[in-house]
Design an enzyme around this catalytic site. Sequence first.
Site, PDB file in Angstrom:
ATOM      1  N   ASP A 134      47.975  -2.140  23.068  1.00  0.00           N
ATOM      2  CA  ASP A 134      48.750  -3.583  22.719  1.00  0.00           C
ATOM      3  C   ASP A 134      50.210  -3.471  23.479  1.00  0.00           C
ATOM      4  OD1 ASP A 134      49.883  -1.825  21.094  1.00  0.00           O
ATOM      5  OD2 ASP A 134      49.524  -3.118  19.081  1.00  0.00           O
ATOM      6  N   SER A 139      57.352  -4.921  -6.704  1.00  0.00           N
ATOM      7  CA  SER A 139      56.143  -3.881  -6.311  1.00  0.00           C
ATOM      8  C   SER A 139      55.450  -3.467  -7.450  1.00  0.00           C
ATOM      9  CB  SER A 139      56.739  -2.869  -5.349  1.00  0.00           C
ATOM     10  OG  SER A 139      55.673  -1.978  -5.239  1.00  0.00           O
ATOM     11  N   SER A 159      47.279   5.841   6.076  1.00  0.00           N
ATOM     12  CA  SER A 159      46.049   5.989   6.362  1.00  0.00           C
ATOM     13  C   SER A 159      45.658   5.360   7.881  1.00  0.00           C
ATOM     14  CB  SER A 159      44.915   5.781   5.603  1.00  0.00           C
ATOM     15  OG  SER A 159      45.061   6.394   4.122  1.00  0.00           O
ATOM     16  N   GLY A 160      46.588   4.953   8.293  1.00  0.00           N
ATOM     17  CA  GLY A 160      46.368   4.052   9.519  1.00  0.00           C
ATOM     18  C   GLY A 160      45.692   2.761   9.460  1.00  0.00           C
ATOM     19  N   GLU A 174      58.694  -4.911  11.945  1.00  0.00           N
ATOM     20  CA  GLU A 174      58.488  -3.829  11.703  1.00  0.00           C
ATOM     21  C   GLU A 174      59.422  -2.903  12.408  1.00  0.00           C
ATOM     22  OE1 GLU A 174      54.881  -2.765  10.506  1.00  0.00           O
ATOM     23  OE2 GLU A 174      55.460  -0.569  10.884  1.00  0.00           O
ATOM     24  N   ASP A 221      48.538  -5.643  14.972  1.00  0.00           N
ATOM     25  CA  ASP A 221      48.353  -5.343  13.420  1.00  0.00           C
ATOM     26  C   ASP A 221      48.630  -6.791  12.923  1.00  0.00           C
ATOM     27  OD1 ASP A 221      47.900  -2.804  14.055  1.00  0.00           O
ATOM     28  OD2 ASP A 221      49.752  -1.999  13.342  1.00  0.00           O
ATOM     29  N   TYR A 246      55.026   8.132  18.175  1.00  0.00           N
ATOM     30  CA  TYR A 246      54.784   6.666  18.733  1.00  0.00           C
ATOM     31  C   TYR A 246      55.656   6.430  19.831  1.00  0.00           C
ATOM     32  CZ  TYR A 246      52.838   1.766  18.566  1.00  0.00           C
ATOM     33  OH  TYR A 246      52.481   0.885  18.698  1.00  0.00           O
TER      34      TYR A 246
END
Length: 329
Positions: free
Chosen positions: A17, A47, A100-101, A137, A149, A198
């Site tokens: 991406d 939260s 967990s992706g 992000e 995402d 990353y």
Amino acid sequence: MSVFAPARVNLIGEHTDYSGGLVLPVAIDLGTTVAWQPLDGLVRVRSLAFGDVVEIELDGGGIAAGWSRYVAAVVALLHEHGRPGAGIDAVVSSTVPIGSGLSSSAALTVSVALALCRAASFEIDPLRLARLLQEAERRAAGVPCGLMDPACVLLARRGHALLLDCASEEYRHVRLPDGISVVVVDSGVRHALEHSGYAERRAEVERGEPRRLRHVASENERVRLVASALEAGDLDALGPLFRAGHDSLRDDFEVSTPELDLLVDLAYEHGAIEARMTGGGFGGSIVVLADAGAAHALAASIVAAYDDRTGREGRFFVCESVDGAAVRP
Ligand code: GLA
């Protein structure tokens, strides 16, 4: 009012991406809900997962750490993009496992953003919002991620994968064949390397390192072929394409782990239609497509064999595909 924003799992098109390539994610029935009411002059968010409350000024100022950095970044960016200053008093709850992706962060930023936009009657095009949340992000976590995402969480359609060209931002929905389940198997491994790894891969792609570019080029071609195979209902074509995708992430892009490699091998051995690692890598999950009737048993046997071989605790989710995020009355 409330917003539900789903998690996503990427079928194929990994680490493509941010160089303007193709991706093919699916939104799944795990997600984050923000329930809110109007509040004067302040964004207050509680939260349920972390049990704390944060108060953020309408321009995004205020103290923010941990999960609330994402909220503060969204408030600030929407302010910079012209959202009128309407406050909310909100409660966030989530069924998305963190790490967990499955993009728990995009589920959070999208749900908060849609609540803030609705509270202020502020209209924003979904792709523009997705770009803004991509930036959120980066601001909140320092991860130079791509568009996939937030775009998937906003634009997905039930029963379909989202084929998105991250350069032109053109997209279309690719129908998933009937009778197939999307299964996520989580390796339970989260490498600390993830964020720096990353960013390093992204920099290597930008520098034009040959093996990294070979992955990107071959992966873009696989996305095209997988989209066509899905549309043609040609399930036999999927296994080799996903296998090649996984091998390319392992060998050319070097973002897999021994645990993910093992899970993929076990998935094929136990009768998966396809399996490969999914998401950024360095830990996290694999994605498996399986016959719906056999999906639960298949996933359970993969996890049992994995736990046996590694002494770890894997877990699985048999998922439904769902629509992108929406405000509910
Ligand atoms: C993470 C990022 C995405 C994408 C994937 C890898 O999920 O947030 O933008 O780059 O990794 O495909």
